[in-house]
Design a protein around this motif. Structure first.
Motif, PDB file in Angstrom:
ATOM      1  N   GLU A  48     -27.073 -78.434 -75.581  1.00  7.90           N
ATOM      2  CA  GLU A  48     -27.870 -77.920 -74.467  1.00  7.90           C
ATOM      3  C   GLU A  48     -26.991 -77.191 -73.449  1.00  7.90           C
ATOM      4  OE1 GLU A  48     -31.738 -80.904 -74.254  1.00  7.90           O
ATOM      5  OE2 GLU A  48     -30.067 -81.223 -72.869  1.00  7.90           O
ATOM      6  N   ILE A  49     -25.833 -77.728 -73.170  1.00  8.48           N
ATOM      7  CA  ILE A  49     -24.922 -77.075 -72.220  1.00  8.48           C
ATOM      8  C   ILE A  49     -24.490 -75.721 -72.758  1.00  8.48           C
ATOM      9  CG2 ILE A  49     -22.631 -77.200 -71.152  1.00  8.48           C
ATOM     10  CD1 ILE A  49     -23.065 -80.312 -71.138  1.00  8.48           C
ATOM     11  N   LYS A  50     -24.173 -75.674 -74.019  1.00  9.44           N
ATOM     12  CA  LYS A  50     -23.759 -74.413 -74.643  1.00  9.44           C
ATOM     13  C   LYS A  50     -24.906 -73.407 -74.685  1.00  9.44           C
ATOM     14  CE  LYS A  50     -19.430 -75.291 -75.831  1.00  9.44           C
ATOM     15  NZ  LYS A  50     -18.294 -74.463 -75.337  1.00  9.44           N
ATOM     16  N   ALA A  51     -26.139 -73.914 -74.716  1.00 10.69           N
ATOM     17  CA  ALA A  51     -27.321 -73.037 -74.812  1.00 10.69           C
ATOM     18  C   ALA A  51     -27.753 -72.497 -73.452  1.00 10.69           C
ATOM     19  CB  ALA A  51     -28.474 -73.785 -75.464  1.00 10.69           C
ATOM     20  N   GLY A  52     -27.164 -73.013 -72.369  1.00 11.06           N
ATOM     21  CA  GLY A  52     -27.534 -72.497 -71.052  1.00 11.06           C
ATOM     22  C   GLY A  52     -28.091 -73.528 -70.097  1.00 11.06           C
ATOM     23  N   LYS A  53     -27.715 -74.769 -70.281  1.00 14.08           N
ATOM     24  CA  LYS A  53     -28.165 -75.828 -69.368  1.00 14.08           C
ATOM     25  C   LYS A  53     -27.425 -75.713 -68.041  1.00 14.08           C
ATOM     26  CE  LYS A  53     -28.832 -80.849 -69.258  1.00 14.08           C
ATOM     27  NZ  LYS A  53     -28.633 -82.109 -70.035  1.00 14.08           N
ATOM     28  N   VAL A  54     -28.164 -75.766 -66.951  1.00 10.99           N
ATOM     29  CA  VAL A  54     -27.556 -75.690 -65.626  1.00 10.99           C
ATOM     30  C   VAL A  54     -27.985 -76.899 -64.804  1.00 10.99           C
ATOM     31  CG1 VAL A  54     -27.372 -73.174 -65.566  1.00 10.99           C
ATOM     32  CG2 VAL A  54     -29.476 -74.274 -64.755  1.00 10.99           C
ATOM     33  N   GLU A  55     -27.126 -77.324 -63.919  1.00  5.83           N
ATOM     34  CA  GLU A  55     -27.435 -78.445 -63.046  1.00  5.83           C
ATOM     35  C   GLU A  55     -27.917 -77.929 -61.695  1.00  5.83           C
ATOM     36  OE1 GLU A  55     -24.234 -81.221 -62.733  1.00  5.83           O
ATOM     37  OE2 GLU A  55     -23.992 -81.427 -64.902  1.00  5.83           O
ATOM     38  N   TYR A  56     -28.771 -78.703 -61.057  1.00  4.77           N
ATOM     39  CA  TYR A  56     -29.224 -78.362 -59.702  1.00  4.77           C
ATOM     40  C   TYR A  56     -29.109 -79.607 -58.834  1.00  4.77           C
ATOM     41  CZ  TYR A  56     -33.550 -80.552 -61.354  1.00  4.77           C
ATOM     42  OH  TYR A  56     -34.463 -81.428 -61.880  1.00  4.77           O
ATOM     43  N   ARG A  57     -28.823 -79.395 -57.574  1.00  4.20           N
ATOM     44  CA  ARG A  57     -28.705 -80.520 -56.641  1.00  4.20           C
ATOM     45  C   ARG A  57     -28.922 -80.032 -55.220  1.00  4.20           C
ATOM     46  NH1 ARG A  57     -23.561 -84.721 -56.205  1.00  4.20           N
ATOM     47  NH2 ARG A  57     -24.535 -86.189 -54.754  1.00  4.20           N
ATOM     48  N   ALA A  58     -29.811 -80.683 -54.503  1.00  5.80           N
ATOM     49  CA  ALA A  58     -30.045 -80.318 -53.114  1.00  5.80           C
ATOM     50  C   ALA A  58     -28.870 -80.773 -52.266  1.00  5.80           C
ATOM     51  CB  ALA A  58     -31.333 -80.969 -52.614  1.00  5.80           C
ATOM     52  N   GLN A  59     -28.300 -79.840 -51.507  1.00  8.63           N
ATOM     53  CA  GLN A  59     -27.184 -80.153 -50.632  1.00  8.63           C
ATOM     54  C   GLN A  59     -27.711 -80.793 -49.336  1.00  8.63           C
ATOM     55  OE1 GLN A  59     -24.100 -79.750 -51.911  1.00  8.63           O
ATOM     56  NE2 GLN A  59     -25.157 -79.005 -53.743  1.00  8.63           N
ATOM     57  N   LYS A  60     -26.816 -81.065 -48.403  1.00 12.67           N
ATOM     58  CA  LYS A  60     -27.192 -81.734 -47.157  1.00 12.67           C
ATOM     59  C   LYS A  60     -28.296 -80.994 -46.410  1.00 12.67           C
ATOM     60  CE  LYS A  60     -22.771 -84.030 -46.287  1.00 12.67           C
ATOM     61  NZ  LYS A  60     -21.604 -84.163 -45.366  1.00 12.67           N
ATOM     62  N   ASP A  61     -28.267 -79.666 -46.472  1.00 15.17           N
ATOM     63  CA  ASP A  61     -29.260 -78.865 -45.751  1.00 15.17           C
ATOM     64  C   ASP A  61     -30.522 -78.611 -46.567  1.00 15.17           C
ATOM     65  OD1 ASP A  61     -28.182 -77.188 -47.640  1.00 15.17           O
ATOM     66  OD2 ASP A  61     -27.414 -75.714 -46.219  1.00 15.17           O
ATOM     67  N   GLY A  62     -30.595 -79.202 -47.759  1.00 13.89           N
ATOM     68  CA  GLY A  62     -31.773 -79.024 -48.599  1.00 13.89           C
ATOM     69  C   GLY A  62     -31.707 -77.800 -49.498  1.00 13.89           C
ATOM     70  N   ASN A  63     -30.593 -77.064 -49.457  1.00 10.59           N
ATOM     71  CA  ASN A  63     -30.463 -75.857 -50.275  1.00 10.59           C
ATOM     72  C   ASN A  63     -30.000 -76.186 -51.692  1.00 10.59           C
ATOM     73  OD1 ASN A  63     -31.270 -73.988 -48.361  1.00 10.59           O
ATOM     74  ND2 ASN A  63     -29.206 -73.691 -47.556  1.00 10.59           N
ATOM     75  N   VAL A  64     -30.583 -75.476 -52.643  1.00  8.96           N
ATOM     76  CA  VAL A  64     -30.194 -75.590 -54.049  1.00  8.96           C
ATOM     77  C   VAL A  64     -29.740 -74.210 -54.516  1.00  8.96           C
ATOM     78  CG1 VAL A  64     -30.991 -76.066 -56.397  1.00  8.96           C
ATOM     79  CG2 VAL A  64     -31.861 -77.433 -54.494  1.00  8.96           C
ATOM     80  N   HIS A  65     -28.570 -74.125 -55.140  1.00 10.39           N
ATOM     81  CA  HIS A  65     -28.053 -72.856 -55.639  1.00 10.39           C
ATOM     82  C   HIS A  65     -27.837 -72.963 -57.148  1.00 10.39           C
ATOM     83  CE1 HIS A  65     -27.202 -71.141 -51.630  1.00 10.39           C
ATOM     84  NE2 HIS A  65     -26.957 -72.391 -51.288  1.00 10.39           N
ATOM     85  N   VAL A  66     -28.451 -72.046 -57.904  1.00  8.58           N
ATOM     86  CA  VAL A  66     -28.362 -72.097 -59.363  1.00  8.58           C
ATOM     87  C   VAL A  66     -28.254 -70.684 -59.934  1.00  8.58           C
ATOM     88  CG1 VAL A  66     -29.483 -72.854 -61.495  1.00  8.58           C
ATOM     89  CG2 VAL A  66     -29.812 -74.168 -59.399  1.00  8.58           C
ATOM     90  N   PRO A  67     -27.331 -70.442 -60.871  1.00  7.43           N
ATOM     91  CA  PRO A  67     -27.252 -69.134 -61.526  1.00  7.43           C
ATOM     92  C   PRO A  67     -28.344 -69.009 -62.584  1.00  7.43           C
ATOM     93  CG  PRO A  67     -25.614 -70.599 -62.469  1.00  7.43           C
ATOM     94  CD  PRO A  67     -26.262 -71.354 -61.333  1.00  7.43           C
ATOM     95  N   ILE A  68     -28.949 -67.827 -62.701  1.00  5.16           N
ATOM     96  CA  ILE A  68     -29.999 -67.636 -63.714  1.00  5.16           C
ATOM     97  C   ILE A  68     -29.674 -66.507 -64.698  1.00  5.16           C
ATOM     98  CG2 ILE A  68     -31.858 -68.580 -62.303  1.00  5.16           C
ATOM     99  CD1 ILE A  68     -32.708 -65.616 -61.781  1.00  5.16           C
ATOM    100  N   GLY A  69     -28.454 -65.967 -64.622  1.00  3.99           N
ATOM    101  CA  GLY A  69     -28.102 -64.920 -65.563  1.00  3.99           C
ATOM    102  C   GLY A  69     -27.135 -63.910 -64.987  1.00  3.99           C
ATOM    103  N   LYS A  70     -27.079 -62.750 -65.619  1.00  2.00           N
ATOM    104  CA  LYS A  70     -26.178 -61.680 -65.218  1.00  2.00           C
ATOM    105  C   LYS A  70     -26.964 -60.391 -64.952  1.00  2.00           C
ATOM    106  CE  LYS A  70     -22.097 -63.739 -66.204  1.00  2.00           C
ATOM    107  NZ  LYS A  70     -20.953 -63.867 -65.283  1.00  2.00           N
ATOM    108  N   VAL A  71     -26.350 -59.491 -64.227  1.00  2.00           N
ATOM    109  CA  VAL A  71     -26.978 -58.204 -63.934  1.00  2.00           C
ATOM    110  C   VAL A  71     -27.323 -57.463 -65.228  1.00  2.00           C
ATOM    111  CG1 VAL A  71     -26.557 -55.903 -62.963  1.00  2.00           C
ATOM    112  CG2 VAL A  71     -25.963 -57.945 -61.640  1.00  2.00           C
ATOM    113  N   SER A  72     -26.543 -57.694 -66.272  1.00  2.00           N
ATOM    114  CA  SER A  72     -26.770 -57.012 -67.552  1.00  2.00           C
ATOM    115  C   SER A  72     -27.982 -57.543 -68.314  1.00  2.00           C
ATOM    116  CB  SER A  72     -25.523 -57.144 -68.433  1.00  2.00           C
ATOM    117  OG  SER A  72     -25.229 -58.516 -68.678  1.00  2.00           O
TER     118      SER A  72
END
Length: 229
Positions: A155-179
């Motif tokens: 799953e990690i090799k296939a594109g699994k990403v982790e998400y976690r809300a930081q102290k301010d409630g923000n979640v940052h996750v990559p979803i791909g590339k410009v290409s």
């Protein structure tokens, strides 16, 4: 705050900072203003209406994006015996136990994700002082503490990403590339947002999805319109 470059300033002019765009339009706009000489990542930032100081409002997990992220993750697996063999067969880059614990204690970090079998966590836990601050500690909530090491690695090799809300409630996750094709980015975005909505803590009150924006590595953020949640 550091002064933004000329390219960034020009990009900002093409974006209505007060407007929340449809995701398809937002993706197109982010790609249009991406001007770096490398294939920039496209990231999603979501502001959640949670109080992460409270244990019952934690938002953390992982999701397999249907089109991957465009980045191949280097995976280290802590396992022994048959589980070590399963991890190797699944494509793990590094597999072992005490030798890798020693290497990490010596400053080695040539990996992106760690997977560990539960019986190894007593030893891996001793690395918390160095792995914790880097966000590399395996966790059952993200599927990285498991006896099913083969599935975790795949799953990690296939594109699994982790998400976690930081102290301010923000979640940052990559979803791909410009290409990436626009549609693939939209599909990844939709799966991520749906996952975050399903992860809403029962104790969270009021508006849950407060703000959503996407941006490229070097570009300005573009607000994305979402249904009221």
């Amino acid at each position: 705050m550091a002064k933004k470059g000329k390219r960034y300033q020009e990009a900002v002019k093409t974006i209505d900072r007060q407007k929340a765009y449809d995701i398809s339009e937002a993706v197109s706009l982010v790609k249009q203003v991406a001007s770096a000489k490398f294939d920039e990542s496209i990231d999603v930032a979501v502001r959640l209406g949670v109080d992460t100081r409270k244990n019952d409002q934690q938002v953390r997990g992982a999701v397999v994006l249907p089109n991957g992220t465009g980045k191949t993750q280097t995976v280290l697996v802590f396992a022994k015996g048959e589980k070590a063999k399963e991890a190797e067969a699944a494509g793990a880059d590094f597999v072992g136990d005490q030798e890798y614990i020693a290497k990490i204690n010596s400053g080695w970090f040539e990996f992106d994700v760690i997977v560990a079998t539960p019986d190894m966590m007593a030893e891996v836990g001793k690395l918390g002082r160095v792995l914790g601050p880097k966000g590399l500690m395996p966790n059952p909530k993200t599927g990285t503490v498991t006896f099913d090491v083969a599935k975790a690695v795949q799953e990690i090799k296939a594109g699994k990403v982790e998400y976690r809300a930081q102290k301010d409630g923000n979640v940052h996750v990559p979803i791909g590339k410009v290409s990436f094709d626009d549609q693939k980015l939209v599909e990844n975005f939709d799966v991520l947002l749906d996952t975050l909505i399903k992860a809403k803590p029962a104790a969270a009150k009021g508006t849950y999805i407060k703000n959503v924006a996407i941006s490229s590595t070097m570009g300005p953020g573009v607000k994305v319109s979402t249904p009221a949640r």
